[in-house]
Write a protein that holds these residues in place. Structure first.
Motif, mmCIF file in Angstrom:
data_model
loop_
_atom_site.group_PDB
_atom_site.id
_atom_site.type_symbol
_atom_site.label_atom_id
_atom_site.label_comp_id
_atom_site.label_asym_id
_atom_site.label_seq_id
_atom_site.Cartn_x
_atom_site.Cartn_y
_atom_site.Cartn_z
ATOM 1 N N VAL A 100 0.874 -1.170 0.000
ATOM 2 C CA VAL A 100 0.000 0.000 0.000
ATOM 3 C C VAL A 100 0.912 1.221 0.000
ATOM 4 O O VAL A 100 1.853 1.285 0.792
ATOM 5 C CB VAL A 100 -0.903 0.018 1.253
ATOM 6 N N ASN A 138 -5.990 8.091 3.108
ATOM 7 C CA ASN A 138 -7.289 7.590 2.640
ATOM 8 C C ASN A 138 -8.250 7.426 3.815
ATOM 9 O O ASN A 138 -8.762 6.332 4.079
ATOM 10 C CB ASN A 138 -7.090 6.259 1.891
ATOM 11 N N ARG A 182 -11.695 5.127 4.418
ATOM 12 C CA ARG A 182 -11.846 4.139 3.347
ATOM 13 C C ARG A 182 -10.832 3.014 3.496
ATOM 14 O O ARG A 182 -9.751 3.194 4.055
ATOM 15 C CB ARG A 182 -11.667 4.783 1.973
ATOM 16 N N VAL A 183 -11.188 1.849 2.931
ATOM 17 C CA VAL A 183 -10.259 0.713 2.920
ATOM 18 C C VAL A 183 -9.848 0.358 1.489
ATOM 19 O O VAL A 183 -9.183 -0.647 1.254
ATOM 20 C CB VAL A 183 -10.889 -0.522 3.607
ATOM 21 N N THR A 211 -5.082 10.384 -3.717
ATOM 22 C CA THR A 211 -4.951 9.001 -3.234
ATOM 23 C C THR A 211 -4.877 8.042 -4.412
ATOM 24 O O THR A 211 -4.039 7.132 -4.440
ATOM 25 C CB THR A 211 -6.148 8.631 -2.334
ATOM 26 N N GLN A 258 -16.582 -2.255 2.257
ATOM 27 C CA GLN A 258 -16.328 -0.974 2.918
ATOM 28 C C GLN A 258 -17.370 -0.729 4.027
ATOM 29 O O GLN A 258 -17.022 -0.349 5.158
ATOM 30 C CB GLN A 258 -16.394 0.167 1.904
ATOM 31 N N ASP A 297 -8.843 2.829 9.171
ATOM 32 C CA ASP A 297 -8.116 3.680 8.231
ATOM 33 C C ASP A 297 -6.703 3.171 7.973
ATOM 34 O O ASP A 297 -6.099 3.521 6.948
ATOM 35 C CB ASP A 297 -8.052 5.122 8.755
ATOM 36 N N ASN A 356 -5.816 -0.837 4.058
ATOM 37 C CA ASN A 356 -6.199 -0.557 2.668
ATOM 38 C C ASN A 356 -5.905 -1.778 1.815
ATOM 39 O O ASN A 356 -4.849 -2.420 1.982
ATOM 40 C CB ASN A 356 -5.432 0.645 2.110
#
Length: 385
Positions: free
Chosen positions: A177, A190, A193-194, A203, A259, A277, A280
């Motif tokens: 990531v 981000n 969000r994942v 992002t 999500q 958070d 991701n």
């Protein structure tokens, strides 16, 4: 590197040692949830065979070497290797040659469940007899097999040793990531969000840069390992939109019910927002242009074919009208590819809670999932420039 919480954080440093499709033979295993990949691969066999027709035939005295990169642990990789070798045998025979001996390398990260994969391999045909006897042995394989653990973003094989590289449904997995995506001080953080589906432009650009850097490393390594007359056939998740924020099928898989299930855990107080958070999904579905830019910048390979191919739905269900079956299929599909990462980040118990919520949400939206969830793939056939 992501900050540490009370559970193991899947940091960039550790990702390579953790990432794998879910092993074993259980309900949520990759082996039992890769039927869609099998169907998509079969629908592209004509493109694979076109690539194989361009491979230069060496002397039958020289073993022919095939590699599947990102082989995972199901039967799909064995099927594809079998298709490749049988096609090459026909080509040798059409030229009036006896086929050479064949060697197949199954490669994936060290965390891959190679044990389950090797248990699926048919027994080796009797190489003590003639090649004709060997190839005629039903239920047996006509190639030597070996596993090669390691990241395909680096070198894995000796120089000029491989005739055919095959990789399907793997190159959209990033090596990490992007660090700035997990950095609270960064504008690319981000938050909330994942996955990048629907995230900010900055992002999405960070994910795109990571994908292109990874693909550049992949091509550089293969350019050293492939024989001069060899070829590569690559398939990865792709998108039709020029906007990287719209991740298409991958976005629907990881950016909707998955999500929302993370948000459920936060709202119910089972995890805090920072724990969510810090997670991701390291996936990026490129556009044709994203892919093409890297190949052309590398300069080692000619593009024989580069196209977006409609793969279809990742959900394979016996009863499309059964909402519970659709919900279960979506949860298992999601878990088979991301479950190992989720387990490592929040632990087995909370992971179970998360995917039960994915299943419940997907069951409530079964009809629209079947209608809307479609995967597109980037298909690339490459040979030396």
């Amino acid at each position: 590197m992501a900050p540490k919480g009370d559970n193991v954080v899947v940091s960039n440093i550790k990702l390579e040692g953790v990432l794998s499709m879910k092993g074993g033979k259980g309900e949520a295993s990759y082996a039992n949830n890769s039927q869609a990949q099998a169907l998509h691969a079969r629908s592209m066999l004509h493109l694979l065979e076109e690539t194989l027709d361009g491979v230069q035939l060496d002397s039958p005295e020289v073993p022919f070497v095939v590699v599947d990169l990102g082989c995972s642990c199901g039967s799909n990789t064995i099927y594809i290797i079998d298709v490749i070798i049988k096609h090459m045998i026909k080509r040798y025979e059409a030229m009036g040659y006896d086929p050479p001996e064949f060697s197949a390398f199954f490669s994936d990260l060290p965390s891959n469940d190679f044990n389950t994969l090797f248990q699926l391999l048919p027994p080796l045909a009797n190489y003590g007899g003639s090649m004709e006897e060997c190839l005629a042995a039903n239920g047996h394989r006509s190639y030597f097999a070996a596993g090669v653990p390691g990241s395909f973003y680096r070198r894995l094989f000796p120089a000029r040793s491989i005739d055919v590289f095959h990789s399907a449904f793997s190159l959209h997995w990033l090596s990490q990531v992007p660090e700035i995506v997990l950095d609270k001080r960064s504008t690319a953080y981000n938050k909330g969000r994942v996955f990048i589906h629907g995230a900010s432009d900055i992002t999405a650009i960070a994910y795109k840069k990571q994908f292109q850097a990874d693909l550049a490393g992949f091509l550089k390594s293969r350019s050293q390992e492939m024989k001069r007359g060899g070829s590569m056939f690559l398939v990865c998740l792709g998108r039709t939109s020029v906007d990287p924020i719209d991740q298409g099928g991958a976005g629907l898989l990881f950016g909707t019910h998955f999500q929302d299930a993370w948000d459920d855990l936060v709202q119910e107080g089972l995890i805090n927002s920072e724990k969510r958070d810090n997670f991701n999904i390291p996936v990026y579905a490129p556009s044709l242009q994203d892919f093409k830019e890297v190949v052309e910048a590398d300069g080692s390979f000619s593009i024989n074919k580069l196209e977006v191919f409609r793969g279809g739905s990742p959900l394979v269900v016996n009863q499309p009208d059964d909402a519970a079956e659709v919900g279960r299929a979506l949860a298992n599909s999601c878990r088979s590819v991301s479950g190992v990462l989720v387990d490592a980040h929040i632990g087995d118990r909370l992971s179970e809670e998360l995917f039960s919520r994915v299943q419940r949400r997907a069951t409530s939206h079964a009809k629209e999932l079947l209608e809307q969830l479609q995967f597109f793939h980037i298909v690339a056939s490459l040979s030396f420039a």
